[in-house]
Design an enzyme around this catalytic site. Structure first.
Site, short mmCIF file in Angstrom:
data_model
loop_
_atom_site.label_atom_id
_atom_site.label_comp_id
_atom_site.label_asym_id
_atom_site.label_seq_id
_atom_site.Cartn_x
_atom_site.Cartn_y
_atom_site.Cartn_z
N CYS B 423 0.89 -1.15 0.00
CA CYS B 423 0.00 0.00 0.00
C CYS B 423 0.93 1.20 0.00
CB CYS B 423 -0.93 -0.03 1.20
SG CYS B 423 -0.15 -0.42 2.77
N GLY B 426 3.07 -0.19 3.66
CA GLY B 426 3.08 -1.64 3.77
C GLY B 426 2.95 -2.14 5.19
#
Lengths: 743, 653
Positions: B423, B426
């Site tokens: 993302c 993370g």
């Protein structure tokens, strides 16, 4: 992104034709060698027309994939016979009357025609020179079928289309209903013994017995044995002892308080078809005096108290029920995957806007209000409604179900349906619209609403019920199978008349249509085992002695302190009755002013909470929790055919089946023990090997069994568009509060 | 000493007075604590005073104590000190007469006790008594309500917001600044880190049979997965957190990548969180790897080492198909991240990879969503428009997105493609996705111990910022770093257990317990942001692991319906039709929601099991008594028995 519809691809059978083009079809047609396949016809069943090849689309994708076969229309059903050899799987839950590709004519809900990408609702009677290329059939049991007609010969296609429309949509007369042809030819007449102790309530004894069971003190009347008194009332019924004989014959039974059930305290529940009290004509005074006398009679049953409730004043009407259900069922009649995932996003608000759960809640709540009067205040209750056979049936049967554990057994529940609905004169014929009348005013799924309410109770208090969710689902389906006399008529009077008239040989007596309670007509013994709820335990000890008397008595509960003599001004809906009808009317008016519905609501809540604080007795009173999160959608009934939501190898059924296995095992052991105990030469075999069912079930079990299992997950499409998140938050980064030192 | 006894005396007389009033309707749970305390406190008192009618008290005491002690074994484990059941290491700080403004039963007079671990309230005039037992760690915010001159009954007091979906309001007497001391003490002990005090986990003296810190060993877990192998190796590059300070010390990386490669890749990944292996498929060797976003930035920077590194990952299981990179964020957010130096893997740079955005929103959206959910369930469940209100919180929609993201990860792995999940950093959405996918793919993680390994590995060791997201012991309740990401994950797990009731060895009680101790600060498990900080604070030696508690009493966390099925992939259905609100967690404080100790289904199952064992035993006894004469014909019937058994399988009652 994963491609759509990749699921079925791998498992496609040779005869599954993908993306069929007309050129291809020419080839396959020759290969198909036109087998003369026929559905296995039932006694009295006749084929009207047929067409082939017809392509039946597999419901779960858009890829025009399907299977070829022949479409039949008989006097009982629309039937599709696949050219493919049927899968030889042992279907545990196979219905013996109709298969998974059969649609009983009375089960057809709507038919749509697909005309070049356009979907049009087909109604009977319209000009049908041009038949559609595709027909979509929505069934009342929520199955959806799509058939392509384009591959068949034009003549055949036209004929089958017209046949289907004619027989499943256009008005017909009652005698054309399949049941009559069926029972004329069917040899096996259902054996009463097989019907599992279901009380039919068609004899004086049944009623006397029921009154004895509940210790009621009213009288059985048989003045209507030949229906001379009223065509609406059953042959035998029970009224307060104080009702005079001459009052029986007035107003065709309207206004007569019909006994439903007696509470152990002595008070009882009555229902009546109300008289038009408000009319300002000459009759109204007579009505009033009559009504007053009736109320007095009811009041004398116990402690001279009675509360009356005109149900249609406070509950959704049968039209409301119909409209709400029409909206609600649309969520489950899914034509394709895309449509499904699109609708998934707004699922909760759609559900709310249909109002269906709210209607269920209101009916359950009303039943709790009535129970409060009986249980807490020990007053007689008289529920009224124009015909006394719709809302009254729902409320009275719900009240009895919650109060009396006998009605929560399988036999008891069936008896309850017989008592309140079948002999109680619920207009099944009109409400289900079996005859496809154009005037749809009278169509309404009132009985289904009742089953929905029962389901809510069942999922909240599982161990209190001997029958299972599957039983309720099957029962709701059976309403639309036009073989059973149970759901075919508007009243016992109509039933008796028709049966006599339709009988081929009058001397042989009236026709004998099977009742739905003879489950062996639909299911094998083993399949019927799924009707019982493994959570249920019979009442121990005291009850065992009672069971010998054939029907268990209903459980006596601890009553809350009786306040019958005191006025209870808290009640808003129920009007206090004393001796004067005029007073009643005045009180009614005043009560609207003084007591807002809120206070009644609060009282009911208090009643519920007081009940909830006590330890739960599954063999006593059970009340529903009506809070938002507690009201649920009957998943098994509504989601069973939707491929996308089937949880493969999961669902509540995995637990239930484990439980059922264990129950079976324990019983087997018990039998083994008994055998060993009484037989000297018992064999020493180890009976108890763990019988783990290795078959993996899906959440749609036991329905939708023969679907090709996909081991690919269903992945929602079009997710982001749906999520209406606005505002700055969404655009922020997770770490916006920290200085980002990475640039 | 005398003072203390007198103080006690007052309490006791009060309690006894209340007690006597309701003598006849004894409810054991109510009285257990009172009685214990009476028992404890009376023993010293007896020496001092004869004023109290000792005879009576004793009689009552003995009778009740016997009954009560039998009734509640659980509380016996705790040291009954004074009026509150105290944990070893827990100390009483203050107690006070107070009115609890219960949203369900109205204003309740009673007494509140505050220790260094919890707030405990017991009502004096209710039967059964209303008690509150709130770990101070669960407190999000303490505020004064009303002033000394406020009008209206009970308008002067404290307003406490909790992290576990409830609020508490207490009213006090208006005269004499009666709330000053309690407010200050509560504030101090609820937010110890803001006041230079240690978290309770460092004070607890609890003892357990098992040491939960041993429940996870990274090496052992890798070995279970068949690692290292010829494609994946262990690197100790992060031994002293030099490569990445938020990663664990032991990392699994592609065999082909050199230490130098790893260092280079680290320069191109946000916070140096390079792609490393989380899980490998035992048959097709496809791997789930996790990392943070690439530092592409506005200029669209590229990094040859990173590109090559991802290609090495793709090749590890010998497939020729593309590597799938799952970016958990919505596309727009990923683009927006370029402005702050982040971004995503572009098509040009990573030609052998396909990028999929999973559209999961950020921590702020999730926080607001849960806040809205709390508004509609506490104190009262929204009545008139429950379903549309629920929808407008979007909570279940977010659950759906997270689950369907994980399903896609699991699906790719099942079909033999390795994946990279990230993302922004993370450690939030990435942890959700990898751990849920692993739960779907690997039945080991669905066992009680396997689940602990999963949490320790994917969440705790990989640096989900528990301290920031939960705000342990920190008074800054409005901190934008706080977010219920882990709660959301546990909710997803719960949804899976609902859909597959026989696939998980642990039960709902475990999930609720995990969430309770996520906040409680009683165990060290969820403290601090990452392994390096945890090491610095010596969490493993100075605190106890939550898994010590769990593993020392496993029976209460076991799902009786569990049927072990290895190598079965679970695909939950991520449709709103099947997702439901976790009522027994979010609405558990509401007494209208019937709290059943055990679900009726579970109870029935256990009864049946007991019955079966009983029958089996009897049968055995019977067979023993007359076994010898029949041995000869035992073979024939047993061969016939399977069919017979099947027919009886579904026999109803």
């Amino acid at each position: 992104m994963l491609s759509l519809g990749s699921g079925g691809g791998k498992s496609a059978k040779p005869s599954f034709v993908s993306y069929v083009t007309p050129e291809e079809i020419k080839l396959t047609e020759k290969e198909l060698s036109r087998k003369e396949s026929h559905p296995d016809l039932l006694p009295g069943e006749v084929v009207f027309c047929s067409a082939s090849p017809i392509l039946k689309y597999t419901q779960d994708d858009l890829s025009q994939r399907g299977v070829f076969g022949t479409l039949f229309c008989t006097n009982f059903r629309i039937s599709f016979i696949s050219d493919e050899d049927p899968l030889d799987e042992a279907q545990l839950f196979k219905n013996k009357l109709y298969g998974e590709n059969d649609i009983p004519l009375t089960c057809v809900d709507h038919i749509y025609g697909g005309y070049d990408e356009k979907k049009k609702l087909i109604t009977g009677g319209q000009v049908r020179n041009k038949y559609p290329s595709k027909i979509i059939i929505h069934c009342k049991d929520l199955r959806v079928f799509q058939f392509a007609l384009t591959y068949a010969k034009e003549e055949e296609a036209k004929k089958i289309f017209q046949g289907i429309i004619h027989h499943s949509l256009e008005p017909k007369s009652l005698k054309c209903i399949f049941a009559f042809s069926y029972c004329e030819k069917a040899t096996s007449v259902s054996d009463i013994q097989k019907i599992q102790r279901t009380v039919m309530f068609d004899t004086v004894e049944d009623w006397t017995q029921e009154m004895k069971r509940t210790k009621g003190n009213c009288k059985v009347v048989s003045a209507n044995e030949d229906f001379s008194l009223s065509p609406k009332l059953p042959q035998f019924f029970i009224i307060p002892t104080a009702v005079l004989h001459e009052d029986l014959t007035k107003f065709q039974g309207k206004g007569l308080p019909i006994w439903c059930w007696s509470h152990h305290s002595g008070c009882a529940l009555f229902k009546t078809a109300s008289l038009p009290l408000m009319q300002e004509d000459g009759f109204s005074q007579t009505y009033k005096i009559y009504m007053e006398r009736m109320l007095n009679a009811v009041a004398q049953t116990h402690l001279y108290s009675v509360k009356t409730e005109e149900l249609s004043d406070t509950l959704p009407t049968i039209q409301d029920i119909q409209q709400s259900y029409s909206r609600f069922k649309q969520f489950f009649l899914i034509d394709n995957t895309t449509e499904f995932w699109l609708s998934d996003v707004k699922w909760f608000s759609s559900l709310e806007s249909s109002g269906w759960l709210d209607i269920i809640r209101q009916y359950l709540n009303k039943a709790v209000e009535v129970i409060e009067c009986l249980e807490k205040e020990n007053t007689n209750v008289l529920i009224m409604e124009e015909d006394g056979s719709d809302l009254c049936c729902v409320i009275s049967s719900l009240v009895q179900l919650m109060l009396d554990p006998y009605f929560r057994t399988l036999a008891g529940f069936q008896s309850l349906v017989q008592k309140e609905w079948v002999t109680g004169g619920h207009s099944f014929l009109d409400r289900c619209n079996h005859l496809h009348q154009k005037d749809k005013e009278s169509q309404s799924p009132v009985f289904l609403l009742f089953l929905e309410c029962v389901w809510q109770l069942l999922q909240q208090h599982g161990p209190a019920f001997q029958f299972s969710e599957t039983y309720l689902t099957v029962l709701s389906d059976s309403v639309h199978v036009s073989i059973f006399s149970t759901f075919l008529f508007n009243s016992p009077h109509q039933r008796a008349n028709i049966m006599k008239a339709e009988s081929p040989q009058a001397q042989r007596g009236p026709l004998n249509c099977p009742t739905v309670w003879d489950w062996s007509l639909q299911f094998e013994r083993k399949a019927q085992d799924l009707f019982t709820n493994p959570l249920y335990t019979e009442k121990t000890k005291q009850d065992k002695s009672l069971r010998k008397t054939y029907r268990p008595k209903h459980q006596r509960q601890l009553s809350l302190p009786s306040s019958a003599f005191k006025s209870t001004p808290k009640k808003g809906f129920f009007k206090e009755e004393t001796d004067s009808l005029k007073k009643m009317l005045r009180v009614k008016r005043i009560s609207r002013w003084l007591h807002s519905p809120d206070s009644a609501q609060a009282s009911t809540q208090e009643f519920y909470e007081a009940w909830q604080r006590k330890p739960l007795d599954y063999h006593g009173l059970v009340l529903p929790c009506l809070d938002g999160p507690a009201m649920r959608v009957w998943m098994q009934r509504y989601l069973r055919w939707i491929h996308e939501v089937q949880i493969f190898g999961g669902g509540a059924i995995t637990v239930t089946s484990k439980l059922a296995d264990l129950v079976g095992e324990v019983q087997e052991l018990r039998r083994e023990l008994e055998r060993q105990a009484c037989q000297a030469d018992s064999n020493p075999r180890r009976a108890a090997v763990l019988s783990k069912s290795s078959v993996r079930l899906s959440s749609a079990f036991p329905f939708a069994h023969s679907r090709v299992w996909s081991f690919k997950p269903a992945i929602p499409t079009s997710l982001l568009k749906s999520l209406m998140i606005t505002g700055s938050l969404a655009d922020q980064d997770d770490e916006d509060t920290e200085a980002v030192g990475v640039v | 000493m005398i003072e203390r006894v007198l103080e006690q005396e007052e309490v006791i007389t009060q309690v006894l007075a209340a007690d006597n009033k309701i003598n006849r309707h004894l409810v054991p749970t109510w009285h257990i604590d009172v009685l214990k305390s009476v028992d404890k406190a009376l023993s010293p008192l007896l020496e001092f005073t004869d004023a109290l009618s000792v005879q009576n008290t004793k009689k009552i005491r003995n009778r009740r104590l016997n009954r009560c002690f039998r009734a509640s074994r659980e509380s016996l484990k705790m040291e009954p000190l004074a009026d509150v059941p105290l944990l070893p290491g827990e100390e009483r700080v203050i107690d006070k007469d107070i009115i609890y403004m219960c949203p369900f039963s109205g204003a309740l007079k009673g007494k509140v006790f505050i220790t260094n671990y919890r707030l405990f309230f017991k009502s004096a005039d209710m039967d059964p008594a209303v008690t509150l037992n709130v770990p101070l760690g669960a407190i999000n915010r303490v505020e004064k309500m009303g002033g000394a001159s406020s009008r209206g009954e009970n308008s002067y007091g404290l307003d406490i917001t909790c992290k576990d979906v409830r609020n508490l309001r207490f009213a006090l007497k208006q005269e004499g600044h009666s709330r000053r001391d309690i407010f200050e003490i509560l504030f101090r002990y609820a937010f110890p880190l803001s006041h230079g005090l240690p978290l309770f986990a460092f004070l607890s003296q609890e003892k357990f049979e098992e040491n939960g810190w041993n429940s996870y060993s990274p090496m052992q877990e890798f070995r279970r997965q068949g690692l290292p192998n010829d494609k994946w190796r262990i690197t100790f590059l992060n031994q002293s957190y030099e490569l990445c300070d938020t990663y664990p010390t032991i990392l699994m990386v592609p065999y082909k990548a050199t230490e130098e490669d790893l260092r280079k890749v680290a320069t191109f990944r946000s916070r140096c969180r390079i792609p490393v292996l989380s899980w490998i498929h035992p048959d097709n060797l496809a791997a789930i790897t996790r990392c943070s976003q690439p530092l592409v930035g506005m200029s669209g920077k590229r990094n040859k080492d990173d590109e090559r590194y991802l290609d090495i990952i793709r090749e590890t299981n010998g497939t020729t198909s593309k590597l799938t990179i799952f970016d958990a964020r919505p596309n727009v957010n990923a683009v927006a991240n370029k402005a702050t130096g982040g971004g995503y893997e572009g098509d040009d740079a990573y030609q052998n990879a396909e990028l999929v955005f999973l559209d999961i929103h950020n921590i702020h959206v999730m926080r607001e969503s849960l806040k809205k959910l709390k508004d509609i369930v506490y104190p009262n469940v929204e009545e008139s428009h429950w379903l549309s209100s629920l929808e407008s919180t979007h909570w279940l929609e977010h659950i759906k997105l997270v689950l369907s993201g994980a399903i896609q990860v699991a699906d790719k792995i099942s079909s033999g493609n390795s994946v990279v999940v990230h993302c922004s950093d993370g450690w939030d959405r990435t942890a959700q996705l990898t751990s849920l996918a692993m739960l779907m793919l690997d039945s080991y993680y669905r066992t009680l111990r396997g689940f602990q390994v999963l949490l320790e590995k994917e969440w705790i060791s990989f640096g989900h910022k528990f301290a920031s997201r939960i705000g342990h012991g920190d008074k800054n309740h409005a901190d934008a770093d706080r977010s219920p990401i882990f709660v959301q994950f546990i909710d997803c797990v719960w949804q899976m257990t609902k859909q597959f009731p026989t696939a998980f060895e642990f039960n709902e009680h475990l999930l609720v317990t995990v969430l309770d101790h996520l906040y409680s600060c009683r165990y060290g498990t969820f403290l601090y942001n990452c392994e390096s900080v945890r090491d610095a604070n010596e969490v493993r030696t100075k605190t106890i692991s939550l898994w010590s508690l769990i593993n020392s009493d496993q029976t209460s966390y076991i799902n009786p319906f569990y049927a072990a099925e290895s190598s079965r992939v679970l695909y939950p259905v991520a449709s709103m039709r099947h997702l439901e609100l976790w009522v027994t967690y979010y609405i558990r404080w509401n007494p209208r929601i019937r709290q059943q100790q055990q679900s009726p289904v579970e109870q029935r199952y256990k009864e049946l099991l007991a019955l079966r064992d009983q029958y089996l035993k009897k049968l055995e006894e019977l067979q023993l008594s007359d076994s010898t004469p029949h041995l000869a014909n035992s073979t024939a019937p047993s061969s016939a028995s399977p069919t017979q058994r099947v027919t009886h399988l579904h026999t109803p009652f």
